[in-house]
Design a protein around this motif. Sequence first.
Motif, mmCIF file in Angstrom:
data_model
loop_
_atom_site.group_PDB
_atom_site.id
_atom_site.type_symbol
_atom_site.label_atom_id
_atom_site.label_comp_id
_atom_site.label_asym_id
_atom_site.label_seq_id
_atom_site.Cartn_x
_atom_site.Cartn_y
_atom_site.Cartn_z
ATOM 1 N N UNK A 87 0.766 -1.155 -0.006
ATOM 2 C CA UNK A 87 -0.335 0.120 0.156
ATOM 3 C C UNK A 87 0.919 1.553 0.250
ATOM 4 N N UNK A 88 0.167 2.336 0.461
ATOM 5 C CA UNK A 88 1.258 3.479 -0.182
ATOM 6 C C UNK A 88 2.131 4.132 1.238
ATOM 7 N N UNK A 89 1.300 3.552 2.592
ATOM 8 C CA UNK A 89 1.671 3.291 3.776
ATOM 9 C C UNK A 89 2.883 2.549 3.928
ATOM 10 N N UNK A 90 2.384 1.248 3.522
ATOM 11 C CA UNK A 90 3.150 0.115 3.894
ATOM 12 C C UNK A 90 4.297 0.246 2.728
ATOM 13 N N UNK A 91 4.289 0.454 1.835
ATOM 14 C CA UNK A 91 5.248 0.972 0.319
ATOM 15 C C UNK A 91 5.042 -1.317 0.712
ATOM 16 N N UNK A 92 6.492 -1.464 0.020
ATOM 17 C CA UNK A 92 6.094 -2.633 -0.476
ATOM 18 C C UNK A 92 6.761 -4.247 0.543
#
Length: 402
Positions: free
Chosen positions: A249-254
């Motif tokens: 997600x945008x917050x979690x990145x990859x």
Amino acid sequence: MNKIIKCINIKNLAKILVIALLISTCSVVVPVSVSAEDMGTQVDTDVSTSLVSGKSGILMEPSSGTVLYEFNPDERLQIASVTKTMTMLLIFDALESGKISYSDMVSTSEHAASMGGSQVFLEPGEQMSVDDMLKAIAISSGNDAAVAMAEFVAGSEDAFVEMMNKKAAALGCENTHFCNCNGLDEPDDHYSSARDVAKISCALIKHSDVFKYTTTWMDTLRGGSFGLSNTNKLLKSYSGANGLKTGSTEKAKYCLSASAERNGLNLVAVVLGAPSTKERFGSAARLLDYGFANYSVVNGEQIVGEIPNLTVQSGTQDTVPVTLMGNTNYIVKKGNEDKVETEINMDSICTAPIQKDQVVGNVVFKVDGQKIGENNIVSMTEVNKINLWELFFKNMKKYFSI
């Protein structure tokens, strides 16, 4: 028997009674307790080379929980769809307990159908089997399928999330809190850590059936009309890869929890907050490469072999079988597999009564004098204490070789 008793003079009868009383009251074994604190391994987690391109990472051997490498492993971070490792764990727990079965049909609620992100486009009222729902979750990371299964197992997503947090606590996850079952919308209080994700993943793969889903590259739903493609690209690029779950997600990145097996050694690598999908897979591959290149797993039970039965005094049976308790897998450096030494501490005689799983000794495993692990030796069955008359006649039979 009356004739035998008549043949016994008073002196012999007194001798037998004294022996019986002495045997019935003696106790020769003090149970050994094993400390729960870290007993040390052959592992050196202080690696100068950075293996992780991201915010956090860890490499863990699942049967023992031994950490082979860690980088900022306890920071609380967003984990996106890696959340579904816990969702799948609770589903497989429910399957194992018999609460649900693979053939059960699951109805899709309005709430489940409303999920965005990665999905299999379930319609309100649409039914799929538990088996197909697991395909949707494990292969294509279906957010709608995760919610549908959460409602099926617990009655509501909220109730399921409560189960998730209780399970996390039971696994010793100190930096984890879930707010939903799929990781789609991540409020600030929905988080985990690399170490905790590894613990959850290790618990999940104890359900070996999960690999039926996590190793599948492509499959279909709805009679072949809807295709599924696995989001874990390591399945195609890394030898031995067998899972486990991606997330972004945008917050979690990859993010990624990856599992692999080579030559009997299973490993779990977790990468959180990688800057790109390429880096999450690359970091996981480097972690796994490091583990497979430097370590092996040995089985203490196989090294010890069969332990002779323990002699029992004052019991309804003369011996009791014993075994090692708990996990007996230990990590050693490559090349030390044949250097493991054992130190067995166990009295040869034990006094009844003996309970099943009663500690009667312990085994210490060492390599070059360094302790790498320890297991209790426990009784496999119970042995009741013999009563005075049973003991009297038992000893009398021995005395006269009857």
